[in-house]
Design a protein around this motif. Structure first.
Motif, PDB file in Angstrom:
ATOM      1  N   ILE A 111       0.848  -1.167   0.108  1.00 38.81           N
ATOM      2  CA  ILE A 111       0.135   0.031  -0.065  1.00 38.81           C
ATOM      3  C   ILE A 111       0.984   1.420   0.191  1.00 38.81           C
ATOM      4  N   THR A 155      -8.396   4.915  -3.647  1.00 40.55           N
ATOM      5  CA  THR A 155      -9.299   4.438  -2.722  1.00 40.55           C
ATOM      6  C   THR A 155      -8.859   3.036  -2.300  1.00 40.55           C
ATOM      7  N   ASN A 156      -9.569   2.624  -1.274  1.00 35.91           N
ATOM      8  CA  ASN A 156      -9.521   1.003  -0.856  1.00 35.91           C
ATOM      9  C   ASN A 156      -9.746   0.121  -2.257  1.00 35.91           C
ATOM     10  N   SER A 202      -7.272  -2.531  -3.555  1.00 37.43           N
ATOM     11  CA  SER A 202      -7.863  -4.223  -3.668  1.00 37.43           C
ATOM     12  C   SER A 202      -7.670  -4.646  -5.034  1.00 37.43           C
ATOM     13  N   LYS A 250     -11.716  -6.023  -0.351  1.00 36.34           N
ATOM     14  CA  LYS A 250     -11.683  -4.729   0.046  1.00 36.34           C
ATOM     15  C   LYS A 250     -11.693  -4.756   1.648  1.00 36.34           C
ATOM     16  N   VAL A 286      -7.928  -4.872   2.582  1.00 39.69           N
ATOM     17  CA  VAL A 286      -7.123  -3.492   2.352  1.00 39.69           C
ATOM     18  C   VAL A 286      -7.798  -2.527   3.410  1.00 39.69           C
ATOM     19  N   THR A 287      -8.847  -2.435   3.650  1.00 37.17           N
ATOM     20  CA  THR A 287      -9.537  -1.631   4.743  1.00 37.17           C
ATOM     21  C   THR A 287      -8.743  -1.778   6.103  1.00 37.17           C
ATOM     22  N   MET A 331      -5.223  -0.569   5.690  1.00 36.31           N
ATOM     23  CA  MET A 331      -5.324   0.836   5.581  1.00 36.31           C
ATOM     24  C   MET A 331      -5.432   1.548   7.032  1.00 36.31           C
ATOM     25  N   THR A 332      -6.288   0.947   7.904  1.00 34.14           N
ATOM     26  CA  THR A 332      -6.764   1.421   9.112  1.00 34.14           C
ATOM     27  C   THR A 332      -5.261   1.396  10.104  1.00 34.14           C
TER      28      THR A 332
END
Length: 127
Positions: free
Chosen positions: A26, A37-38, A42, A49, A52-53, A56-57
């Motif tokens: 990422i 965007t996620n 993804s 997704k 990835v979320t 990303m968090t």
């Protein structure tokens, strides 16, 4: 035969920076694309997704990524923070050294041919 040893050693190298491969991927993508965007990430990674979320968090909690202001409130674009850019540059040095080590004894011509062949195989798989 190649994937697992490469992945394990890559994670060992990334662990020196308290990162793992999914996080690095990422950071790499955002560094080169600017923002995403996620869903875009993804698709790039070929994962779901929610995966990835979660990643990303974790990067957001580390202060490496942030929301990019957008006119469309429904679109959640993420970008690297200044700290994220700094970390990318530091990790890039480690990754470059690792890549150089694993490619020892393989000419540039052979490397380029291998990349070409692997891209063709990927295209065949994606048909």
């Amino acid at each position: 035969m190649l994937y697992r040893p490469f992945e394990n050693r890559l994670n060992t190298e990334l662990n020196k920076h308290q990162l793992h491969r999914a996080q690095w991927t990422i950071l790499y993508y955002l560094f080169h694309q600017g923002s995403a965007t996620n869903v875009e990430i993804s698709q790039y990674q070929g994962v779901e997704k929610p995966t990835v979320t979660r990643t990303m968090t974790s990067l957001e909690n580390l202060g490496y990524v942030e929301h990019q202001p957008s006119k469309d409130k429904r679109e959640k674009r993420m970008q690297l923070t200044k700290l994220g850019q700094k970390v990318y540059q530091e990790v890039r040095v480690t990754i470059d050294q690792y890549e150089e080590e694993v490619l020892t004894g393989i000419s540039e011509e052979e490397q380029l041919e291998t990349i070409r062949i692997l891209q063709e195989i990927r295209q065949n798989i994606m048909k």
